[in-house]
Design a protein around this motif. Structure first.
Motif, PDB file in Angstrom:
ATOM      1  N   VAL A  24       0.864  -1.180   0.000  1.00 50.06           N
ATOM      2  CA  VAL A  24       0.000   0.000   0.000  1.00 50.06           C
ATOM      3  C   VAL A  24       0.899   1.228   0.000  1.00 50.06           C
ATOM      4  O   VAL A  24       1.825   1.328   0.805  1.00 50.06           O
ATOM      5  CB  VAL A  24      -0.933   0.030   1.229  1.00 50.06           C
ATOM      6  N   VAL A  25       0.623   2.172  -0.922  1.00 50.48           N
ATOM      7  CA  VAL A  25       1.421   3.385  -1.072  1.00 50.48           C
ATOM      8  C   VAL A  25       0.514   4.601  -0.975  1.00 50.48           C
ATOM      9  O   VAL A  25      -0.499   4.680  -1.678  1.00 50.48           O
ATOM     10  CB  VAL A  25       2.170   3.414  -2.424  1.00 50.48           C
ATOM     11  N   GLU A  26       0.869   5.541  -0.101  1.00 51.24           N
ATOM     12  CA  GLU A  26       0.209   6.855  -0.032  1.00 51.24           C
ATOM     13  C   GLU A  26       1.254   7.892  -0.395  1.00 51.24           C
ATOM     14  O   GLU A  26       2.185   8.128   0.358  1.00 51.24           O
ATOM     15  CB  GLU A  26      -0.353   7.089   1.373  1.00 51.24           C
ATOM     16  N   TRP A  27       1.113   8.494  -1.582  1.00 54.24           N
ATOM     17  CA  TRP A  27       2.154   9.347  -2.150  1.00 54.24           C
ATOM     18  C   TRP A  27       1.603  10.763  -2.355  1.00 54.24           C
ATOM     19  O   TRP A  27       0.819  11.014  -3.246  1.00 54.24           O
ATOM     20  CB  TRP A  27       2.634   8.761  -3.472  1.00 54.24           C
ATOM     21  N   LEU A  28       2.022  11.679  -1.497  1.00 55.67           N
ATOM     22  CA  LEU A  28       1.655  13.089  -1.616  1.00 55.67           C
ATOM     23  C   LEU A  28       0.144  13.309  -1.625  1.00 55.67           C
ATOM     24  O   LEU A  28      -0.388  14.078  -2.422  1.00 55.67           O
ATOM     25  CB  LEU A  28       2.285  13.702  -2.877  1.00 55.67           C
ATOM     26  N   CYS A  29      -0.545  12.636  -0.732  1.00 58.83           N
ATOM     27  CA  CYS A  29      -1.996  12.790  -0.614  1.00 58.83           C
ATOM     28  C   CYS A  29      -2.330  13.575   0.643  1.00 58.83           C
ATOM     29  O   CYS A  29      -1.591  13.554   1.622  1.00 58.83           O
ATOM     30  CB  CYS A  29      -2.680  11.424  -0.557  1.00 58.83           C
ATOM     31  N   SER A  30      -3.470  14.241   0.613  1.00 53.24           N
ATOM     32  CA  SER A  30      -3.916  15.019   1.769  1.00 53.24           C
ATOM     33  C   SER A  30      -4.882  14.222   2.630  1.00 53.24           C
ATOM     34  O   SER A  30      -5.867  14.745   3.128  1.00 53.24           O
ATOM     35  CB  SER A  30      -4.569  16.329   1.311  1.00 53.24           C
ATOM     36  N   VAL A  31      -4.622  12.941   2.788  1.00 50.53           N
ATOM     37  CA  VAL A  31      -5.483  12.092   3.604  1.00 50.53           C
ATOM     38  C   VAL A  31      -5.305  12.456   5.072  1.00 50.53           C
ATOM     39  O   VAL A  31      -4.213  12.788   5.534  1.00 50.53           O
ATOM     40  CB  VAL A  31      -5.136  10.607   3.362  1.00 50.53           C
ATOM     41  N   ASP A  32      -6.409  12.410   5.837  1.00 44.83           N
ATOM     42  CA  ASP A  32      -6.382  12.785   7.244  1.00 44.83           C
ATOM     43  C   ASP A  32      -5.991  11.642   8.168  1.00 44.83           C
ATOM     44  O   ASP A  32      -5.504  11.872   9.277  1.00 44.83           O
ATOM     45  CB  ASP A  32      -7.756  13.311   7.672  1.00 44.83           C
ATOM     46  N   GLU A  33      -6.206  10.412   7.721  1.00 42.27           N
ATOM     47  CA  GLU A  33      -5.954   9.263   8.584  1.00 42.27           C
ATOM     48  C   GLU A  33      -5.772   8.013   7.733  1.00 42.27           C
ATOM     49  O   GLU A  33      -6.445   7.835   6.729  1.00 42.27           O
ATOM     50  CB  GLU A  33      -7.139   9.079   9.545  1.00 42.27           C
ATOM     51  N   VAL A  34      -4.837   7.163   8.124  1.00 44.00           N
ATOM     52  CA  VAL A  34      -4.619   5.887   7.450  1.00 44.00           C
ATOM     53  C   VAL A  34      -4.832   4.779   8.476  1.00 44.00           C
ATOM     54  O   VAL A  34      -4.201   4.783   9.539  1.00 44.00           O
ATOM     55  CB  VAL A  34      -3.201   5.788   6.852  1.00 44.00           C
ATOM     56  N   ILE A  35      -5.709   3.839   8.147  1.00 44.52           N
ATOM     57  CA  ILE A  35      -5.994   2.727   9.054  1.00 44.52           C
ATOM     58  C   ILE A  35      -5.803   1.411   8.295  1.00 44.52           C
ATOM     59  O   ILE A  35      -6.507   1.154   7.313  1.00 44.52           O
ATOM     60  CB  ILE A  35      -7.427   2.795   9.607  1.00 44.52           C
ATOM     61  N   ILE A  36      -4.858   0.615   8.721  1.00 45.65           N
ATOM     62  CA  ILE A  36      -4.690  -0.734   8.167  1.00 45.65           C
ATOM     63  C   ILE A  36      -5.473  -1.657   9.091  1.00 45.65           C
ATOM     64  O   ILE A  36      -4.972  -2.150  10.104  1.00 45.65           O
ATOM     65  CB  ILE A  36      -3.203  -1.131   8.113  1.00 45.65           C
ATOM     66  N   GLU A  37      -6.724  -1.862   8.751  1.00 46.31           N
ATOM     67  CA  GLU A  37      -7.644  -2.550   9.660  1.00 46.31           C
ATOM     68  C   GLU A  37      -7.500  -4.056   9.600  1.00 46.31           C
ATOM     69  O   GLU A  37      -7.454  -4.737  10.635  1.00 46.31           O
ATOM     70  CB  GLU A  37      -9.082  -2.145   9.341  1.00 46.31           C
ATOM     71  N   ASP A  38      -7.448  -4.600   8.409  1.00 46.69           N
ATOM     72  CA  ASP A  38      -7.322  -6.055   8.255  1.00 46.69           C
ATOM     73  C   ASP A  38      -6.601  -6.342   6.949  1.00 46.69           C
ATOM     74  O   ASP A  38      -7.199  -6.323   5.882  1.00 46.69           O
ATOM     75  CB  ASP A  38      -8.702  -6.718   8.266  1.00 46.69           C
ATOM     76  N   ALA A  39      -5.305  -6.588   7.041  1.00 42.97           N
ATOM     77  CA  ALA A  39      -4.487  -6.850   5.857  1.00 42.97           C
ATOM     78  C   ALA A  39      -3.489  -7.954   6.197  1.00 42.97           C
ATOM     79  O   ALA A  39      -2.305  -7.695   6.433  1.00 42.97           O
ATOM     80  CB  ALA A  39      -3.762  -5.587   5.411  1.00 42.97           C
ATOM     81  N   PRO A  40      -3.946  -9.194   6.256  1.00 39.35           N
ATOM     82  CA  PRO A  40      -3.094 -10.300   6.722  1.00 39.35           C
ATOM     83  C   PRO A  40      -1.903 -10.596   5.838  1.00 39.35           C
ATOM     84  O   PRO A  40      -0.936 -11.215   6.303  1.00 39.35           O
ATOM     85  CB  PRO A  40      -4.064 -11.489   6.771  1.00 39.35           C
ATOM     86  N   CYS A  41      -1.937 -10.167   4.564  1.00 41.61           N
ATOM     87  CA  CYS A  41      -0.822 -10.435   3.649  1.00 41.61           C
ATOM     88  C   CYS A  41       0.034  -9.200   3.375  1.00 41.61           C
ATOM     89  O   CYS A  41       0.985  -9.274   2.597  1.00 41.61           O
ATOM     90  CB  CYS A  41      -1.350 -10.984   2.325  1.00 41.61           C
TER      91      CYS A  41
END
Length: 525
Positions: A225-242
């Motif tokens: 998962v890549v967040e590149w120069l975004c104005s996101v307020d919050e990142v939540i990795i809730e369920d990503a087993p791999c």
């Protein structure tokens, strides 16, 4: 591959009538640069065949690139849009890949719909579709959901209204790589999107100016998962087993990064200690806290952080992070520019000594990579601390700003860090990294002992390799007494880019280590 924006500067920086100001914040030349980093198929070239080969051509998978059409014929916008659509429609065989990054579909919605419908009918597998430069919120046709054969999809400058149709069969059953550039998609639409991609491995969001306030990741297949120069307020990795890799290239305001369930996460960065507030397993990570087992990620192997060592809070936070990742093997530290100093100064050796050691330093950390190292006292103290506490440390690396400044010479050299350079924390004129064959020796003056260096009788001897390495005298990190009697010094070249972030074959996307020089520490008797 990127195309320069030929509009007047005023047109590039002006706001739209509806008040959008993303041009001034994220200019087109940066978008072009990232587009140029997207994977491309070099086989996509214009071919001219004789008539006797046309029967073979009819069965050949088609590769479409709008750059070739425009470069060959100098087509205007309208003719170029129609040419791409007709090219796909006229081909009797399958379409393997299409790369459309230089056209604006504004006022050409019918041609766009025909293009996507024809791509779906011809089992398109690889699609890069950008609407450049305007408008940003042009709706992406719903026929994109009919492209069930897609394995890779990158779209840019669209408004994608993804329907909440999770009850239906997946729209993209074979999709493995998805990238959204300047694409507007709401919070509630991300979950259905991921649900329609059961085999998705790589997900990237780049340069999104109007983004979900919360990027919530729930996927059983994602690995990057890549967040590149975004104005996101919050990142939540809730369920990503791999999930194996989580990358940020962030700006703007401080935001929480919450890792709820990612048991296979191995690579994390760049984690900016000024911008990111990390939370693991529901526990907010605070500087100096006692780290419980539930706040640890034993799977993490590579960590990249941006730190301002003049602030004691950030320095303590870095030490706390080392305790959160007990099996960490490689640590990348990017030294941030010095701002105001905190009252609790870190320019003292006893600051680091008071923090003690941790599991990763005792038994796992093998590589320390320094980005933007200036030789300041607070930086040298940190390096000395790692050299002293890192019992299994094998490699110390400094990323070269300009790899052309790295020279190769013959013969021995000597270098020292004197008192004046440590106390001032400044640079000398020798900023180049030098590599040469033969012996390297160095010493640390008495004035350096207080900064965590070794005594003046400690020698640094390079042996057993075709070259050795040193840093300009005032910029060299103080050499402490490592728990390991031998490490390697490796100049390095930065390779941090969007392209490497989405590439699973790149072992370490933050830098490339160059040739090694073995450095042996001989302690004074």
């Amino acid at each position: 591959d990127g195309v320069a924006d030929d509009r007047p500067a005023a047109a590039q920086t002006a706001q739209d009538d509806d008040g959008r100001d993303h041009i001034s914040r994220l200019p087109d030349d940066l978008l072009s640069n990232i587009i140029s980093r997207l994977p491309t198929n070099e086989a996509a070239r214009t071919m001219v065949l004789s008539t006797r080969w046309r029967c073979v051509w009819a069965a050949t998978p088609l590769l479409v690139d709008d750059a070739h059409l425009r470069a060959a014929d100098g087509l205007c916008e309208l003719r170029a849009v129609r040419a791409v659509s007709r090219c796909v429609a006229a081909h009797p065989g399958p379409v393997l890949a299409a790369r459309v990054t230089r056209l604006s579909f504004d006022q050409h919605e019918y041609a766009l719909q025909q293009l996507i419908a024809n791509l779906a009918a011809r089992n398109i597998q690889d699609l890069i579709l950008f609407n450049r430069p305007w408008p940003l919120d042009l709706p992406l046709p719903g026929d994109i959901l009919s492209c069930a054969s897609l394995t890779r999809l990158y779209i840019g400058l669209w408004r994608w209204r993804f329907p909440d149709t999770t009850a239906n069969s997946p729209a993209f059953p074979n999709l493995q790589e998805l990238g959204l550039f300047h694409t507007i998609i709401e919070d509630r639409e991300v979950d259905p999107l991921l649900a329609h991609c059961p085999k998705l491995k790589i997900l990237s969001f780049a340069m999104a100016y109007s983004f979900p306030s919360c990027l919530r990741i729930r996927s059983r297949s994602l690995r990057i998962v890549v967040e590149w120069l975004c104005s996101v307020d919050e990142v939540i990795i809730e369920d990503a087993p791999c999930l194996e890799r989580l990358f940020f290239e962030s700006f703007a305001d401080r935001r929480p990064v919450k890792i709820v369930h990612a048991p296979r996460l191995e690579v994390l960065g760049f984690l900016d200690l000024q911008l990111h507030a990390l939370e693991i397993g529901g526990i907010v990570i605070r500087a100096g806290m006692n780290v419980r087992a539930s706040a640890m990620l034993p799977s993490l192997k590579i960590l990249a952080v941006k730190v301002q060592f003049s602030h004691a809070t950030e320095a303590k936070m870095l030490h706390t992070l080392l305790r959160c990742f007990p099996h960490l093997q490689t640590l990348h530290v990017m030294f941030q520019s010095i701002g105001s100093r905190s009252p609790d100064s870190v320019d003292r050796a006893d600051f680091w000594q008071s923090l003690g050691t941790c599991d990763c330093l005792e038994s796992h950390l093998e590589t320390l990579v320094l980005h933007g190292f200036q030789g300041l006292e607070c930086e040298q103290l940190f390096v000395s601390y790692i050299l002293e506490k890192g019992k299994v440390l094998k490699t110390l690396s400094v990323v070269c700003v300009d790899i052309e400044d790295v020279g190769v010479e013959e013969g021995p050299i000597s270098g020292s860090v004197d008192e004046s350079n440590v106390s001032s924390g400044g640079r000398s004129s020798g900023d180049d990294v030098v590599m040469e064959g033969g012996l390297m020796s160095g010493s640390v003056d008495e004035g350096d002992i207080s900064s965590g260096g070794s005594s003046s009788s400690d020698d640094v001897v390079t042996e057993g390799g075709p070259m050795s390495g040193s840093i300009g005298e005032a910029n060299a990190p103080s050499v402490g007494s490592s728990g390991n009697d031998m490490i390697y010094f490796c100049p390095a070249a930065s390779c941090w880019s969007f392209q490497n972030a989405i590439d699973l074959s790149v072992e370490d996307p933050f830098c490339v280590l160059l040739r090694q020089a073995r450095i042996t520490y001989v302690a004074a008797e």
